[in-house]
Write a protein that holds these residues in place. Structure first.
Motif, PDB file in Angstrom:
ATOM      1  N   SER A 109      12.004   5.393   2.046  1.00 10.45           N
ATOM      2  CA  SER A 109      12.208   6.374   0.994  1.00 10.45           C
ATOM      3  C   SER A 109      11.038   6.342   0.017  1.00 10.45           C
ATOM      4  CB  SER A 109      13.506   6.016   0.266  1.00 10.45           C
ATOM      5  OG  SER A 109      14.003   7.128  -0.387  1.00 10.45           O
ATOM      6  N   GLY A 110      10.552   7.531  -0.370  1.00  7.05           N
ATOM      7  CA  GLY A 110       9.493   7.600  -1.367  1.00  7.05           C
ATOM      8  C   GLY A 110       8.112   7.280  -0.833  1.00  7.05           C
ATOM      9  N   CYS A 111       7.966   7.224   0.502  1.00  6.19           N
ATOM     10  CA  CYS A 111       6.660   6.808   1.019  1.00  6.19           C
ATOM     11  C   CYS A 111       5.669   7.956   1.022  1.00  6.19           C
ATOM     12  CB  CYS A 111       6.794   6.206   2.413  1.00  6.19           C
ATOM     13  SG  CYS A 111       7.042   7.406   3.729  1.00  6.19           S
ATOM     14  N   GLY A 112       6.175   9.196   1.015  1.00  8.07           N
ATOM     15  CA  GLY A 112       5.236  10.309   0.975  1.00  8.07           C
ATOM     16  C   GLY A 112       5.456  11.351   2.059  1.00  8.07           C
ATOM     17  N   LYS A 113       6.584  11.285   2.726  1.00  9.41           N
ATOM     18  CA  LYS A 113       6.839  12.217   3.824  1.00  9.41           C
ATOM     19  C   LYS A 113       6.913  13.655   3.332  1.00  9.41           C
ATOM     20  CE  LYS A 113      10.714  10.064   4.821  1.00  9.41           C
ATOM     21  NZ  LYS A 113      10.645   9.044   3.754  1.00  9.41           N
ATOM     22  N   SER A 114       7.694  13.864   2.259  1.00  7.82           N
ATOM     23  CA  SER A 114       7.817  15.233   1.751  1.00  7.82           C
ATOM     24  C   SER A 114       6.489  15.724   1.197  1.00  7.82           C
ATOM     25  CB  SER A 114       8.897  15.302   0.669  1.00  7.82           C
ATOM     26  OG  SER A 114      10.141  14.938   1.206  1.00  7.82           O
ATOM     27  N   THR A 115       5.736  14.824   0.611  1.00  9.11           N
ATOM     28  CA  THR A 115       4.412  15.197   0.119  1.00  9.11           C
ATOM     29  C   THR A 115       3.557  15.740   1.257  1.00  9.11           C
ATOM     30  OG1 THR A 115       4.574  13.460  -1.551  1.00  9.11           O
ATOM     31  CG2 THR A 115       2.383  14.313  -1.077  1.00  9.11           C
ATOM     32  N   HIS A 153      15.522   9.426   8.302  1.00  8.50           N
ATOM     33  CA  HIS A 153      15.546   7.996   8.020  1.00  8.50           C
ATOM     34  C   HIS A 153      16.273   7.250   9.125  1.00  8.50           C
ATOM     35  CE1 HIS A 153      14.828   9.149   3.735  1.00  8.50           C
ATOM     36  NE2 HIS A 153      14.103   8.059   3.795  1.00  8.50           N
ATOM     37  N   VAL A 159      -0.536   8.382  -2.707  1.00 15.79           N
ATOM     38  CA  VAL A 159       0.710   8.573  -1.958  1.00 15.79           C
ATOM     39  C   VAL A 159       0.428   8.605  -0.458  1.00 15.79           C
ATOM     40  CG1 VAL A 159       2.641  10.124  -1.557  1.00 15.79           C
ATOM     41  CG2 VAL A 159       1.839   9.724  -3.882  1.00 15.79           C
ATOM     42  N   PHE A 210      -1.740  11.367  -6.867  1.00 11.24           N
ATOM     43  CA  PHE A 210      -1.275  12.070  -8.055  1.00 11.24           C
ATOM     44  C   PHE A 210      -1.753  11.310  -9.275  1.00 11.24           C
ATOM     45  CE2 PHE A 210       1.937  13.273  -4.904  1.00 11.24           C
ATOM     46  CZ  PHE A 210       1.882  14.648  -5.031  1.00 11.24           C
ATOM     47  N   ARG A 237       4.732   3.469   0.447  1.00 10.42           N
ATOM     48  CA  ARG A 237       3.651   4.130  -0.270  1.00 10.42           C
ATOM     49  C   ARG A 237       2.520   3.163  -0.586  1.00 10.42           C
ATOM     50  NH1 ARG A 237       5.348   6.026  -5.920  1.00 10.42           N
ATOM     51  NH2 ARG A 237       4.323   4.089  -6.453  1.00 10.42           N
TER      52      ARG A 237
END
Ligand SMILES: Nc1ncnc2c1ncn2[C@@H]1O[C@H](COP(=O)(O)OP(=O)(O)OP(=O)(O)O)[C@@H](O)[C@H]1O
Ligand SMILES: Nc1ncnc2c1ncn2[C@@H]1O[C@H](COP(=O)(O)OP(=O)(O)OP(=O)(O)O)[C@@H](O)[C@H]1O
Ligand SMILES: Cc1ncc(C[n+]2csc(CCO)c2C)c(N)n1
Ligand SMILES: [Mg+2]
Ligand SMILES: [Mg+2]
Lengths: 257, 320, 264, 264, 257
Positions: A45-51, A196, A25, A16, A214
């Motif tokens: 958390s925030g590593c990019g799974k949802s991305t 998680h 990401v 991004f 990330r």
């Protein structure tokens, strides 16, 4: 790509731009989901799974790499998976039944037929008595069941479930895990699941991909060789405990302070 | 030039005057007297109150917020009916200078042509009766559409949104002439409606009882002002403009033209300014009462009213 | 339940009666004349005496108001859609709409007369100008604040933009729409009266002008009372329709504050 | 950042210019006379020509407005506290406050003149009447909607009711207060102008009346333009003060819609 | 009552009237917390745990029974425990440091001294660098740490923690569990803790009270005889697994469908 795979990712990256900096990401993800398999992603958390899920669901495009669903890397991906996000995202102005019928409605399928199928499913999965209620009257666990059923009714062959049980209390969570396994087995869906919770991953999955912080890389791929049908007790077996320890220590190293 | 020229330092009495409009040529006499220092000579410190678009001078006078106001005969009659007694103490004009007007090219030639036309009114209770009477006197039926317009009726007339209106010749009539707008005019007093005084000075019964001297002094200076304006319309207009300011009078030539017209009506030839005749005070109020144009506070028609107490000439300078 | 809701108005009722009594006493004391402030009883008397005339004017004003609200609703929704769905339209129009709200509308009166005459159109225009803005802003805001994840959910199902608008955005904006409409409803009567002021044959505004000119103050206040009641009636009506139309929507603060009406 | 925020107004600016150009052409076409609708250039001309007079009137009106806002803020906050902290006061007063908002305030003019005369008081009263309600409602609502768990947390610490008010309720109500104030600010100038109609020597409202009666339509529009600008200025001022006063508070919808001003 | 006990409940009941019906929520609870002990309540959702906490914190009164803190059943209870609710409940207009100083401020303690103590604690428990930030900028885990520290600074001798980790993701939760144990040990606090998570209870507690579904009765009292200081690994020991199974089966029976 192997047509036995529901999903194949090859060299998927995503960055991004934020202001002048570019934030990477996803850093070259390779991943496969066999047809009918239950595969879990686990990572800090925030590593990019949802991305990654957004890319698979067709809501986003990778910066590079290929994504193939059923061996097809060309067609648009939206609509080819049942995507469930972290919150139940029920429409408050629709009853439970109407919420479940959202998918067929978007697809403009015959209303009557969809309704019958939905009723059938609601009965089978313990939601029949709530069919005519509005979501506001349901408990958190019930809402997630409705959301899951809606996802399945939209696309039962391939489910993308992004931490669907994350917001539930520990006990409710236990019962929904079993319910979800039941659902998966009934429909022989291919599932890609985010959590998680290492024990949840072990309880549900055939395979676990562990992601790094990330930018997400695949740290480890674990094939969970516990027996099926899975039960809570299997988690107390030595093999399970060993896997749990292993995964935990891997993840805690990635966890920010 | 101004101030108390005679009698040395004198106790000044403060007097307040509530106008019924922003400064205009109806008030010229007051401004002239103010400018010439004639109020000061009488020991009066006159304060012209700001115009209050949401109140009537009558209300201010009755509630002792003003000593003197500018109203009209029909206003005084309405006050009496509504239980708010005020008294008219001087007529600014001896004759009603208002008129019905239509565009000259509208095809309207005489009052009966107004039948079936659209009248742009201002919502006074006597209005319909007056217009109907004028049409009927000319042999018409008296049927017209009364639209109450709170914007400039002359604009509405020019844009043909209404067919006729009721204006003061000295203000809108003169302006129309200056703009080259051709009008056909039906002066109210020439078409079978009793002549009447509009506007007039008013005060409250209480003032009359408690401060008759002050009222007399006020009227003396005021009458002198109007008499001066009658003789010197152009000078008077300039004084008005000077005191009123450029924002009230952006077009001095118009004010002078208007003043020249108004000055003709301050008094009949050979007569002093301000006097009110009993026959005038009988005629028009009777017409209003008969027409159902007078009502009490709750809006019910009033049929009978004591008229004699509504006006007096007692405070005017005595006739020579 | 019903009874309890009515009982909740008890204290307000008591205070209102006390205020009216004070008012009556104040007027009777003679400190102000009835031509400035008629006593409550005189106003009631006028309401009774002039009920026939007032009823006819009220019907006229109510009609103007309702038509205006309908137009404002349609216009407000269309604008809200435009603002809510296109950021270019939003940038181009939103500041101007805000500015437009600071213009004293009375100043438009002469223009409205010239453009629309004295029929019902200028009243509808003014009611619309008074009412569209709260509706537009509330709806556009709501269209924009729909949970983006809901939109993404629908997109993942490959829903078209129309489907998303129809199935998600519009229903999600309904509560805000009703809030906006409730505010608009309280403005609307004032809008109609200002519209009549431009030029009209009848209506409560014209009645007031006539009564003022006739120095019939009690009648003026009678018309004011009716104006207030009309506004309240519309406010309550919108709330009632909302409750019927949105059975799924419970107010976040039930039994406490309703949506506030705004300045008229 | 600053530059980008200004650039965001670009489209609105273009549309505004286009509208002004259209207006100019429309007036020049002669369809309406300049006595009904002066052309934008004529209005600018009037603004320049009469700038001295207009400046003095503007100062007067701004002073009235600011004093009124101050009084409205104090009154609004006190009322909000009473409403927010006592359910009896709420039941007794809230319905009456709502009703009060439906009364056309112009009707009070004669009364205000009798009570307060021509000085600045009636203007302050009217600005206050126009402005207190949005402040009161927003704050009272906020005082009531403070997370009850926060209150319980403080209670578990044995905090007094005053401590809870001071440490939790009031700070929590600040964003709502500013929203209310922003709405009030846009009303306020109208309130001052209506107050001047009660009777005043100077001020933009009286200037407009004079100009209307003098048929100086361009001057009327010049005064209207200034009125609009004053409202906008106050709106922006409140937003600015809010940003300074509440550094912790990020708008929920940043960069999208500001708080809407309401009808004046 | 035993003065060695921080808290003693005897026959505590609580019923609420709702309309015409009376709902019994707590049905005769007896419970003790020894000084310095970590005691956990576990029970199905809605059984009455928070109700019990409210009574102990002095926000509510029992319908019958006695509640004694430090052997004193008479004095008002508000202010005699540090009560932390499920959400962090930070005041958004105060910085982290000012939030932590809320307790001393309510007590009207000397500001400077309290501030020094707070700074000390923030340094020791890893919050020093966030001291001047507003809560909105913190992650969920950080917020809970701040809330916990605030609770401790208000009353370090007796903490009532109502599901403080319930809203965190599984991995963050793991790290906060250890952090909490550290805090507890440093201050030798007596802690009464609520959770839905059996493993969390086992990891943290000296004693676990298992409550039934509403009306809450005590189903079982379990003394956790795992070694201290506790570590994650202890949960994999046979004794822990046995306890876990036992507690789970007890709870799942109480769990509504
Ligand atoms: N549109 C975007 N623009 C810029 N950065 C983004 C965007 N979307 C996501 N990110 C960044 O990408 C990173 C990964 O986000 P993502 O939501 O995929 O994480 P996640 O693994 O799902 O986390 P969680 O477990 O908390 O759900 C985050 O640091 C986020 O800030
Ligand atoms: N003030 C009250 N009036 C009426 N009923 C109440 C009240 N407070 C709590 N209850 C009821 O008491 C029951 C227990 O609530 P409580 O919050 O104590 O449960 P809990 O065990 O904390 O649940 P959770 O695990 O979901 O936090 C619920 O059924 C609730 O509806
Ligand atoms: C400056 C001015 N004042 C009042 C009117 C309204 N009006 C028209 S004719 C008339 C006389 C009735 O006696 C009145 C009061 C106006 N047109 N112009
Ligand atoms: Mg995520
Ligand atoms: Mg609880």
């Amino acid at each position: 790509m192997n047509p036995g795979y529901k999903l194949s990712l090859r060299g998927v990256t995503r960055s991004f731009r934020s202001g002048k900096r570019t934030v990477e990401v996803l850093s070259s993800i390779d991943m496969d989901v066999r047809k009918g398999a239950f595969v879990t992603l686990i990572g800090p958390s925030g590593c990019g799974k949802s991305t990654l899920f957004n890319i698979i669901a067709g809501l986003d495009v990778p910066s590079s790499g290929t994504v193939a669903i059923d061996g097809d890397a060309e067609s648009p991906r939206a609509g080819r998976s049942g995507y469930m996000l972290q919150q139940p995202l029920l429409l408050p102005w629709r009853t439970v039944e109407e919420n479940i019928l959202l998918g067929p409605e978007v697809r403009r399928e015959a209303r009557q037929q969809a309704r019958e199928e939905a009723r059938e499913l609601m009965k089978r999965f313990g939601l029949a008595e709530f069919a005519q209620q509005y979501p506001a009257t349901l408990s958190g666990g019930m809402k997630q069941r409705v959301a899951l059923l809606r996802t399945v009714l939209f696309n039962r062959s391939f489910l993308l479930l992004d931490e669907p049980l994350g917001a539930l209390d520990a006990l409710t969570r236990l019962s929904l895990q079993m319910w979800l396994l039941d659902l998966w087995q009934s429909f022989q869906s291919s599932v890609l699941f985010i959590t998680h919770d290492v024990r949840e991953a072990l309880l549900l999955s055939d395979r676990i991909y562990v992601l790094s912080a990330r930018p997400a890389r695949i740290l480890r791929v674990v094939d969970v060789d516990l027996p099926r049908p899975r039960r809570q007790e299997h988690l107390a077996e030595a093999r399970a405990l060993q896997l749990e320890r292993e995964l935990l220590s891997l993840l805690l190293k990635e966890q920010p302070v | 030039q101004r101030g108390n020229t005679q009698g040395g330092p004198q106790e000044m009495v403060k007097v307040t005057l509530a106008p019924d409009w922003t400064p205009n040529t109806n008030y010229t006499g007051v401004y002239v007297a103010q400018k010439q220092g004639w109020y000061h000579e009488q020991g009066i410190d006159l304060q012209i109150l700001p115009y209050s678009p949401n109140t009537t001078p009558d209300t201010l006078v009755v509630n002792n917020k003003a000593d003197i106001g500018i109203s009209s005969m029909e206003g005084v009659v309405a006050d009496a009916a509504a239980g708010q007694p005020v008294t008219s103490i001087a007529a600014i004009f001896q004759h009603n200078t208002s008129e019905l007007v239509a565009l000259a090219d509208s095809g309207i030639k005489r009052p009966r042509d107004l039948d079936g036309k659209i009248y742009g009114g201002f919502g006074a209770p006597y209005e319909e009766a007056v217009v109907r009477e004028i049409i009927k006197k000319d042999g018409g039926k008296g049927d017209f559409k009364n639209v109450i317009v709170n914007t400039n009726v002359m604009d509405a007339l020019k844009q043909k949104k209404i067919d006729f209106a009721w204006i003061f010749e000295g203000v809108d009539g003169v302006r129309a002439d200056r703009e080259g707008l051709k009008l056909i005019r039906f002066p109210i007093k020439d078409h079978g409606i009793p002549d009447y005084y509009t506007p007039t000075f008013i005060t409250s019964p209480r003032q009359m009882k408690e401060k008759p001297d002050v009222l007399r002094k006020f009227m003396a200076a005021t009458a002198k002002g109007y008499e001066y304006a009658r003789e010197h319309p152009e000078d008077a207009a300039k004084m008005l403009i000077e005191l009123g300011g450029k924002d009230a009078f952006p077009d001095p030539d118009f004010v002078i033209a208007s003043q020249k017209y108004q000055s003709q009506y301050y008094a009949d030839p050979g007569q002093p300014w301000g006097w009110q005749e009993p026959k005038v005070w009988l005629g028009y109020p009777r017409f209003m009462l008969q027409a159902g144009a007078v009502m009490d506070a709750s809006g019910k028609p009033v049929k009978r009213l004591e008229i004699n107490t509504l006006y007096t000439n007692d405070f005017l300078p005595p006739k020579k | 339940m019903k009874l309890r809701r009515i009982a909740a108005f008890g204290p307000a009722f008591v205070v209102a009666l006390a205020l009216l009594a004070l008012w009556e006493v104040y007027v009777r004391s003679g400190i102000v004349t009835q031509s400035v402030l008629p006593s409550p009883l005189a106003v009631v008397q006028a309401l009774v005496d002039r009920s026939d005339a007032l009823f006819a004017e009220t019907v006229q004003t109510l009609l103007e108001t309702l038509l205006g609200i309908v137009v404002a609703t349609v216009l407000g929704l269309l604008l809200a859609l435009a603002l809510g769905l296109s950021s270019l339209v939003r940038q181009a129009l939103y500041p101007l709409l805000v500015v437009s709200q600071t213009v004293p509308l009375v100043a438009l009166a002469p223009l409205l007369l010239i453009w629309f005459g004295y029929d019902i159109q200028p009243k509808i225009v003014l009611v619309t100008l008074y009412c569209f803005f709260p509706i537009t802003v509330a709806c556009a805001d709501a269209l924009l604040s729909v949970d983006p994840d809901l939109i993404r959910l629908l997109q993942s199902m490959r829903a078209s933009n129309w489907q998303i608008l129809w199935m998600v955005r519009l229903p999600a904006a309904l509560p805000a729409f009703f809030s906006g409409l409730r505010i608009a409803a309280t403005y609307s009567v004032t809008g109609a009266i200002v519209g009549e002021y431009v030029g009209a044959e009848r209506g409560l505004g014209i009645y007031m002008v006539k009564a003022v000119n006739a120095h019939a103050t009690a009648a003026v206040f009678a018309a004011i009372v009716i104006t207030s009641l009309l506004s309240l009636f519309l406010f309550v009506l919108v709330s009632f329709i909302e409750r019927l139309a949105l059975p799924w929507h419970q107010r976040t603060l039930p039994g406490k504050f309703g949506q506030q009406p705004e300045r008229a």
